[in-house]
Design an enzyme around this catalytic site. Structure first.
Site, short mmCIF file in Angstrom:
data_model
loop_
_atom_site.label_atom_id
_atom_site.label_comp_id
_atom_site.label_asym_id
_atom_site.label_seq_id
_atom_site.Cartn_x
_atom_site.Cartn_y
_atom_site.Cartn_z
N THR A 124 0.87 -1.18 0.00
CA THR A 124 0.00 0.00 0.00
C THR A 124 0.91 1.23 0.00
O THR A 124 2.13 1.12 -0.10
CB THR A 124 -0.91 0.04 1.25
OG1 THR A 124 -0.12 0.29 2.41
CG2 THR A 124 -1.68 -1.26 1.42
N ARG A 125 0.31 2.42 0.17
CA ARG A 125 1.09 3.64 0.28
C ARG A 125 1.46 3.94 1.73
O ARG A 125 1.96 5.03 2.03
CB ARG A 125 0.34 4.83 -0.34
CG ARG A 125 0.43 4.86 -1.86
CD ARG A 125 -0.47 5.89 -2.52
NE ARG A 125 -0.36 7.20 -1.91
CZ ARG A 125 -1.36 7.80 -1.26
NH1 ARG A 125 -2.53 7.20 -1.11
NH2 ARG A 125 -1.20 9.01 -0.75
N LYS A 126 1.23 3.00 2.64
CA LYS A 126 1.67 3.16 4.03
C LYS A 126 3.15 2.81 4.09
O LYS A 126 3.55 1.71 4.44
CB LYS A 126 0.85 2.26 4.96
CG LYS A 126 -0.61 2.67 5.08
CD LYS A 126 -1.38 1.74 6.01
CE LYS A 126 -2.84 2.14 6.10
NZ LYS A 126 -3.63 1.21 6.94
N THR A 127 3.95 3.80 3.72
CA THR A 127 5.39 3.62 3.61
C THR A 127 6.10 4.76 4.33
O THR A 127 5.47 5.72 4.77
CB THR A 127 5.81 3.60 2.13
OG1 THR A 127 5.29 4.78 1.49
CG2 THR A 127 5.26 2.37 1.42
#
Length: 274
Positions: A124-127
């Site tokens: 995901t874009r949870k980076t």
């Protein structure tokens, strides 16, 4: 790929203005090794080699990203100036430890899912801000799918879009603005919205924060409407290693998991002069 400007930013952060500790050692040619201290899936080797190259060091590796390593295995052999090796050390070890942790975690998720289906496991874009592209490459090394790298890759219609515009208006607006290479991914929370999105011809329908039982019901509803194959079916939200096997049985195509990154643990990596 890591840019020279990125390397220099990392060096500035790590060395500071008055590096005494690295310059304590004599300016002499040495050899060193970088090795793992636990079993893992390795990731970050091209980045490590690029950083060593920036410091004028020679490095070689017999492994590639995605390989399984055992405790004690040598990742890289280095030769060059001792001061430069010490200055490159922590940046390299941080990348290798962090990215290998993500790759190892991803491989566990992928292997768990493979017991039940061939559904894709995606990130995901949870980076981490500033190093997303490296974390995404680590997911690939672990056998996962990176998902979109940024907001421009795919148009995602989320709950806030729907709350403000309504689902139908949001999809129509996305279609008007989308480039011909951009897919439209719609987040849904009900059977009705899933059917509407499918009928409107979106590319991806993402079931958001649904239980496995709820996902199965939506998939069955789409089948009953002869819409199951009209879009890629994705599920996301609240998924981790403890429940991903249940989602793998639901009949979706993609499982997106933020915990590939934020629940990964660093791999213990070390450098020693030899």
């Amino acid at each position: 790929m890591i840019l020279t400007s990125e390397i220099e930013r990392f060096i500035e952060e790590d060395l500071g203005a008055n590096d005494i500790s690295c310059t304590l050692v004599p300016e002499k040619e040495i050899k060193a090794i970088v090795f793992v201290k636990q079993d893992c899936i390795i990731a970050g080797i091209p980045i490590a080699k690029r950083i060593f190259d920036y410091f004028g060091l020679d490095s070689s590796a017999k492994y590639k990203d995605g390989d399984q390593l055992g405790s004690g295995d040598t990742i890289l052999e280095i030769s060059g100036n001792a001061v430069s090796v010490l200055r490159a050390e922590r940046i390299v070890l941080n990348f290798l430890g962090h990215l290998s942790g993500i790759a190892t975690n991803t491989r566990e998720y992928v292997e768990t899912v493979r017991q039940y289906s061939d559904v894709k496991v995606a990130g995901t874009r949870k980076t981490t801000p500033g190093i997303r592209k490296f974390e995404k490459l680590a997911i690939i090394a672990g056998g996962g799918d990176p998902h979109r790298f940024d907001l421009s890759d795919t148009i995602m219609i989320k709950d806030n879009h729907v709350n403000m515009m309504g689902l139908e208006n949001a999809i129509n607006s996305a279609k008007e603005l989308a480039g011909f290479t951009q897919k439209i991914d719609v987040e849904v929370e009900s059977v009705e919205n899933a059917i509407l999105a499918a009928k409107m011809g979106v590319d991806i329908i993402m079931f958001d924060n649904m239980s496995p039982g709820q996902v199965i019901k939506v998939v069955e509803a789409l089948k009953n409407e002869d819409l199951r194959n009209s879009a890629i079916l994705e599920v996301s939200g609240g998924i981790d290693i403890s429940n991903i096997s249940e989602y793998a049985k639901t009949g979706v195509d993609v499982i997106s998991v933020g915990s590939l990154v934020h629940k990964s643990q660093w791999i213990d990596v070390s450098l020693e002069f030899v």
